[in-house]
Design a protein around this motif. Structure first.
Motif, short mmCIF file in Angstrom:
data_model
loop_
_atom_site.label_atom_id
_atom_site.label_comp_id
_atom_site.label_asym_id
_atom_site.label_seq_id
_atom_site.Cartn_x
_atom_site.Cartn_y
_atom_site.Cartn_z
N PRO A 7 14.85 -54.94 11.07
CA PRO A 7 16.08 -54.63 11.78
C PRO A 7 16.22 -55.43 13.07
O PRO A 7 15.26 -55.63 13.79
CB PRO A 7 15.96 -53.15 12.10
N PHE A 8 17.43 -55.87 13.31
CA PHE A 8 17.74 -56.55 14.56
C PHE A 8 18.65 -55.67 15.35
O PHE A 8 19.63 -55.18 14.83
CB PHE A 8 18.46 -57.87 14.28
N ALA A 9 18.38 -55.44 16.58
CA ALA A 9 19.33 -54.73 17.43
C ALA A 9 20.03 -55.80 18.21
O ALA A 9 21.09 -56.27 17.85
CB ALA A 9 18.59 -53.79 18.36
N PHE A 141 24.11 -53.20 24.95
CA PHE A 141 22.66 -53.01 24.80
C PHE A 141 21.87 -53.40 26.06
O PHE A 141 20.82 -52.84 26.34
CB PHE A 141 22.13 -53.88 23.66
N SER A 269 25.87 -51.65 15.36
CA SER A 269 24.56 -51.18 14.94
C SER A 269 24.33 -49.74 15.37
O SER A 269 25.15 -48.88 15.09
CB SER A 269 23.51 -52.14 15.49
N ARG A 270 23.26 -49.43 16.10
CA ARG A 270 23.06 -48.04 16.52
C ARG A 270 24.24 -47.60 17.39
O ARG A 270 24.59 -46.43 17.42
CB ARG A 270 21.72 -47.88 17.27
N LYS A 273 27.03 -46.57 15.08
CA LYS A 273 26.87 -45.16 14.67
C LYS A 273 27.46 -44.29 15.78
O LYS A 273 28.18 -43.31 15.55
CB LYS A 273 25.37 -44.81 14.51
N SER A 293 27.15 -50.74 11.37
CA SER A 293 26.49 -49.51 11.84
C SER A 293 25.44 -48.98 10.87
O SER A 293 24.51 -48.29 11.27
CB SER A 293 27.53 -48.43 12.13
N GLU A 307 18.04 -49.37 4.56
CA GLU A 307 17.45 -48.33 5.40
C GLU A 307 17.80 -46.94 4.85
O GLU A 307 18.89 -46.71 4.34
CB GLU A 307 18.00 -48.46 6.83
N LEU A 312 15.08 -43.84 9.58
CA LEU A 312 15.67 -43.46 10.87
C LEU A 312 14.81 -42.43 11.57
O LEU A 312 14.49 -42.56 12.75
CB LEU A 312 17.07 -42.86 10.65
N PHE A 316 13.06 -43.87 14.78
CA PHE A 316 13.92 -43.50 15.93
C PHE A 316 14.08 -41.98 15.98
O PHE A 316 15.18 -41.45 15.82
CB PHE A 316 15.28 -44.18 15.80
N TRP A 319 17.09 -40.31 17.94
CA TRP A 319 18.51 -40.60 17.75
C TRP A 319 19.31 -39.41 17.23
O TRP A 319 20.46 -39.20 17.61
CB TRP A 319 18.70 -41.76 16.77
N TRP A 360 19.94 -54.50 5.08
CA TRP A 360 19.31 -53.29 5.65
C TRP A 360 20.37 -52.22 5.95
O TRP A 360 20.15 -51.04 5.80
CB TRP A 360 18.56 -53.72 6.92
N HIS A 410 23.28 -59.66 10.89
CA HIS A 410 23.54 -58.49 11.73
C HIS A 410 23.88 -58.97 13.15
O HIS A 410 22.99 -59.44 13.88
CB HIS A 410 22.24 -57.68 11.73
C1 GCU Z 1 17.38 -50.85 13.48
C2 GCU Z 1 17.73 -49.54 12.81
C3 GCU Z 1 19.20 -49.48 12.45
C4 GCU Z 1 20.04 -49.83 13.65
C5 GCU Z 1 19.59 -51.14 14.24
C6 GCU Z 1 20.25 -51.53 15.54
O1 GCU Z 1 17.58 -51.88 12.56
O2 GCU Z 1 16.90 -49.42 11.69
O3 GCU Z 1 19.55 -48.21 11.98
O4 GCU Z 1 21.40 -49.86 13.32
O5 GCU Z 1 18.21 -51.07 14.56
O6 GCU Z 1 20.72 -50.69 16.26
O7 GCU Z 1 20.23 -52.73 15.80
#
Ligand code: GCU
Length: 432
Positions: A7-9, A141, A269-270, A273, A293, A307, A312, A316, A319, A360, A410
């Motif tokens: 995973p890349f944030a 971020f 991404s997170r 969500k 997301s 994923e 998760l 994490f 979360w 992912w 991503h």
């Molecule tokens: C990780 C995580 C993801 C999330 C992501 C991010 O890859 O597994 O659920 O979306 O980080 O926030 O970059």
């Protein structure tokens, strides 16, 4: 298609992947291995009442679904401390971006003092706007200094994930971090098209690690402080971040330069969500945009592709709420699935975006969730995606539910923003 189990944030997030215990099954990337599943029907109430009109949806089914997501997925957030909150404008620069925008930095002092929890909001408003500008609001971020190269934006002093970039030293940003997230925000483009941008660092609300809540609002707003024990249905970090977005919207409602009735909440991404959950719980958000997301966001959990819920919960644990833990590897037992999160946004416009190499996050699962949310929009006579199958790569579709799958990884790119701006133009009509 490139598989991307890492995973890349915003940069690498290897540390969290390595913390996933080895006993978790490897992620499935094979469409043929997606199990048969039945999605819960968004248009049938818990007591069996069919939802046949907007009134039943709004009065009965929507509150019921919202409660399920609150209790079982993200956790209940407390009421905002409105009576205490104070806004302090820390800077105003009228010739930002070479004269194109007015830039403000605003401290949202949630309990009235700088010593208490505070959100540091960065706001760019186009100077050429004839009227109050519509706004894109999103969490960043890496701090406000990272979304722009402008040298006089304050450097965030928050805890940051060191693994993200070599510019973060001992969990703190340095000058070298200025602008590292700029390509993800495209501020000049937004401003040129008549939109304001409001953003703040998600670490203002809560630092993103398992016990980071002790540094954030979840501790600060609880009478037990860092000794708080959360009940299984009480807020996790995503709920806290989403709550923070609503507090930023509270501020925007007080600022005459922007139109708080035309705020698009956006996240990657997170934080995508988080944007979805913010939009579901706060109907003041007029448009919701989810960028890559994935699981726990726009992707269907029951597909078990890429994923999974278990990933998760392991990587994490902070979360989601306590109750969510019971669904690790038991996705079918969830009383909801993520299409119902999207349905909670109806009839407001929502845009879901995926990236082709971001397997992912399960691009197909994101599309199918958007598709399965359409009945809620149809109740209001609003057209959704308008297609039965995912569109070709780099083709945007949809009326009130927008969707595209972009080529590449991503990330949030200029292409993504072009689509969001076009979508917002259609629904917000800036300048009018
Ligand atoms: C990780 C995580 C993801 C999330 C992501 C991010 O890859 O597994 O659920 O979306 O980080 O926030 O970059």
């Amino acid at each position: 298609m490139k598989k991307n189990p890492i995973p890349f944030a915003c940069g690498l997030f290897v540390a969290s992947v390595l913390s996933v215990p080895a006993q978790l099954p490897p992620p499935n990337y094979d469409e043929a291995k997606v199990p048969t599943y039945t999605l819960p029907d968004p248009l049938v109430c818990a007591d069996g009442t069919p939802v046949t009109n907007p009134n039943i949806w709004q009065k009965k089914r929507r509150p019921e679904l919202l409660r399920l997501f609150e209790e079982q997925v993200y956790g209940r957030a407390p009421r905002p401390p409105h009576a205490l909150t104070r806004y302090e404008v820390r800077s105003v620069v009228t010739n930002a971006l070479g004269g194109q925008a007015t830039r403000k930095e605003i401290s949202i002092l949630l309990s009235g003092t700088a010593a208490g929890p505070r959100i540091e909001l960065l706001l760019y408003v186009p100077n050429h706007s004839p009227k109050a500008a519509p706004v894109f609001l999103g969490l960043n971020f890496n701090g406000n200094h990272a979304v722009t190269t402008e040298r006089d934006v304050r450097l965030s002093d928050r805890w940051m994930v060191s693994e993200r970039s070599s510019c973060i030293v001992s969990n703190r940003a340095t000058e070298a971090c200025r602008g590292i997230e700029a390509s993800r925000w495209q501020i000049e483009k937004l401003v040129a098209r008549g939109y304001a941008l409001a953003t703040f660092n998600y670490g203002d609300v809560e630092a993103d690690f398992a016990t980071g809540w002790k540094l954030g609002v979840r501790a600060a707003l609880s009478s037990a402080g860092t000794n708080t024990t959360f009940k299984p249905d009480e807020w996790g970090a995503i709920s806290a971040w989403a709550w923070g977005l609503s507090r930023a919207l509270d501020y925007l409602e007080t600022d005459a330069a922007v139109d708080a009735k035309r705020v698009a909440v956006i996240g990657h991404s997170r934080l995508g969500k988080t944007a979805l959950w913010a939009g579901a719980r706060d109907e003041r958000f007029a448009i919701v945009i989810s960028n890559d997301s994935g699981e726990g966001g726009a992707a269907l959990a029951r597909r078990r592709f890429g994923e999974r819920t278990a990933n998760l919960n392991k990587a994490f644990p902070h979360w989601f709420c306590g109750n969510f833990k019971q669904y690790s590897e038991h996705e079918d037992a969830m009383p909801v699935d993520q299409h119902e999160l999207i349905a909670l946004l109806a009839p407001r416009p929502v845009y879901v975006a995926s990236a082709e190499e971001d397997q992912w996050a399960d691009p197909r699962g994101e599309f199918l969730a958007a598709k399965a949310a359409e009945p809620a929009y149809e109740l209001f006579g609003k057209a959704g995606l308008g297609v039965a199958e995912p569109p070709a790569v780099n083709k945007s579709v949809g009326a009130f539910i927008g969707y595209h799958v972009r080529s590449g990884k991503h990330d949030v790119t200029e292409y993504d923003w072009e689509q969001y701006l076009n979508f917002a133009d259609r629904h917000f009509k800036p300048g009018k």
